[in-house]
Write a protein that holds these residues in place. Structure first.
Motif, mmCIF file in Angstrom:
data_model
loop_
_atom_site.group_PDB
_atom_site.id
_atom_site.type_symbol
_atom_site.label_atom_id
_atom_site.label_comp_id
_atom_site.label_asym_id
_atom_site.label_seq_id
_atom_site.Cartn_x
_atom_site.Cartn_y
_atom_site.Cartn_z
ATOM 1 N N UNK A 62 0.844 -1.194 0.000
ATOM 2 C CA UNK A 62 0.000 0.000 0.000
ATOM 3 C C UNK A 62 0.878 1.242 0.000
ATOM 4 N N UNK A 63 0.359 2.306 -0.596
ATOM 5 C CA UNK A 63 1.010 3.615 -0.538
ATOM 6 C C UNK A 63 0.170 4.522 0.339
ATOM 7 N N UNK A 64 0.834 5.354 1.137
ATOM 8 C CA UNK A 64 0.125 6.275 2.017
ATOM 9 C C UNK A 64 0.992 7.495 2.290
ATOM 10 N N UNK A 65 0.374 8.485 2.900
ATOM 11 C CA UNK A 65 1.112 9.656 3.384
ATOM 12 C C UNK A 65 1.192 9.648 4.906
ATOM 13 N N UNK A 66 0.383 8.761 5.514
ATOM 14 C CA UNK A 66 0.304 8.691 6.963
ATOM 15 C C UNK A 66 0.075 7.246 7.383
ATOM 16 N N UNK A 67 0.706 6.848 8.485
ATOM 17 C CA UNK A 67 0.546 5.493 9.016
ATOM 18 C C UNK A 67 0.494 5.574 10.532
ATOM 19 N N UNK A 68 -0.341 4.717 11.121
ATOM 20 C CA UNK A 68 -0.487 4.749 12.580
ATOM 21 C C UNK A 68 -0.158 3.392 13.181
ATOM 22 N N UNK A 69 0.312 3.442 14.417
ATOM 23 C CA UNK A 69 0.598 2.242 15.203
ATOM 24 C C UNK A 69 -0.496 2.086 16.251
ATOM 25 N N UNK A 70 -0.349 1.100 17.114
ATOM 26 C CA UNK A 70 -1.341 0.891 18.168
ATOM 27 C C UNK A 70 -1.189 1.921 19.293
ATOM 28 N N UNK A 72 0.359 6.179 20.210
ATOM 29 C CA UNK A 72 0.922 7.440 19.728
ATOM 30 C C UNK A 72 0.211 8.013 18.515
ATOM 31 N N UNK A 73 0.682 9.167 18.099
ATOM 32 C CA UNK A 73 0.121 9.855 16.943
ATOM 33 C C UNK A 73 0.568 9.182 15.653
ATOM 34 N N UNK A 74 -0.209 9.341 14.580
ATOM 35 C CA UNK A 74 0.200 8.783 13.286
ATOM 36 C C UNK A 74 1.500 9.428 12.785
ATOM 37 N N UNK A 75 2.258 8.660 12.053
ATOM 38 C CA UNK A 75 3.462 9.171 11.398
ATOM 39 C C UNK A 75 3.017 9.760 10.064
ATOM 40 N N UNK A 76 3.314 11.039 9.841
ATOM 41 C CA UNK A 76 2.902 11.731 8.625
ATOM 42 C C UNK A 76 4.155 12.115 7.851
ATOM 43 N N UNK A 77 4.097 11.937 6.528
ATOM 44 C CA UNK A 77 5.256 12.219 5.689
ATOM 45 C C UNK A 77 4.865 13.090 4.497
ATOM 46 N N UNK A 78 5.779 13.912 4.056
ATOM 47 C CA UNK A 78 5.587 14.666 2.812
ATOM 48 C C UNK A 78 5.959 13.804 1.606
ATOM 49 N N UNK A 79 6.627 12.695 1.860
ATOM 50 C CA UNK A 79 7.030 11.762 0.804
ATOM 51 C C UNK A 79 5.942 10.691 0.676
ATOM 52 N N UNK A 80 6.289 9.535 0.183
ATOM 53 C CA UNK A 80 5.352 8.411 0.123
ATOM 54 C C UNK A 80 5.801 7.361 1.129
ATOM 55 N N UNK A 114 12.336 3.570 11.524
ATOM 56 C CA UNK A 114 12.534 3.106 12.899
ATOM 57 C C UNK A 114 11.265 3.217 13.744
ATOM 58 N N UNK A 115 10.377 4.126 13.378
ATOM 59 C CA UNK A 115 9.150 4.324 14.154
ATOM 60 C C UNK A 115 8.262 3.078 14.146
ATOM 61 N N UNK A 116 8.479 2.174 13.192
ATOM 62 C CA UNK A 116 7.637 0.988 13.048
ATOM 63 C C UNK A 116 8.408 -0.297 13.321
#
Length: 192
Positions: A62-70, A72-80, A114-116
């Motif tokens: 999948x491609x996204x701009x944001x991903x979340x874990x169980x 904390x806040x979602x990780x948001x990126x300006x990249x893909x 590293x966040x994941x």
């Protein structure tokens, strides 16, 4: 006096020959980081890629701009964000999975975020299958044609080893998930 000059001159000649020899060897010796021979085992999404010690199946990309874990806040990126869900069946010996990368068609290599780390691959014992999601942050122009690479562990014998490459099937037209994609924690199950 002449004997001392001859010894000094032959010392300089020996030094020059050694330096030239070192330069020649440096020029003709391949860089082990880029020129080490690999026996590549290639595959596609949904296909089991079989090596002697493990079988890898990329289940989803999948491609996204944001991903979340169980947490904390979602990780948001300006990249893909390239999220690769995979299952790896380890058969004969423990695997560390220290060299898992996303390789672009331009030769750039990206490591998982590293966040994941708790969602990704980690040390897995023989007889177990680990299901994980690797999250890579990649500039949009480098996403099409990218492949997942699972190479030999960092501490393993590095010459003439097998490595897995999986074509992720990404194109410039691949849809980007509009919201934050939930990334589940890594799981392990007994397989034999």
């Amino acid at each position: 006096m002449t004997g001392a000059r001859t010894r000094a001159r032959s010392g300089w000649v020996a030094l020059v020959v050694c330096v030239l020899l070192a330069l020649v060897l440096t020029a003709v010796t391949p860089d082990p980081a880029t020129n080490v021979r690999r026996d590549w085992v290639d595959g596609r999404v949904g296909q089991s890629v079989v090596e002697p010690d493990l079988t890898t199946t990329v289940q989803q990309v999948r491609l996204a701009r944001s991903a979340s874990r169980s947490y904390g806040d979602p990780f948001v990126s300006r990249q893909r964000l390239v999220l690769v869900r995979l299952a790896v069946d380890v058969r004969h010996r423990q695997r560390l999975f220290s060299r898992v990368t996303l390789l672009t068609t331009t030769g750039l290599s990206y490591e998982p975020r590293d966040e994941f780390v708790s969602q990704g691959l980690s040390t897995t014992q023989a007889g177990f299958t680990r299901t994980a999601t690797m999250v890579f942050e990649v500039p949009p122009e480098h996403v099409p044609g990218s492949r997942l690479v699972i190479d030999a562990d960092g501490g393993a014998f590095d010459f003439y080893t097998r490595a897995t490459r999986v074509d992720l099937g990404l194109t410039a037209a691949t849809a980007i998930d509009p919201g934050a994609v939930r990334v589940p924690d890594s799981t392990v199950r007994v397989t034999g």
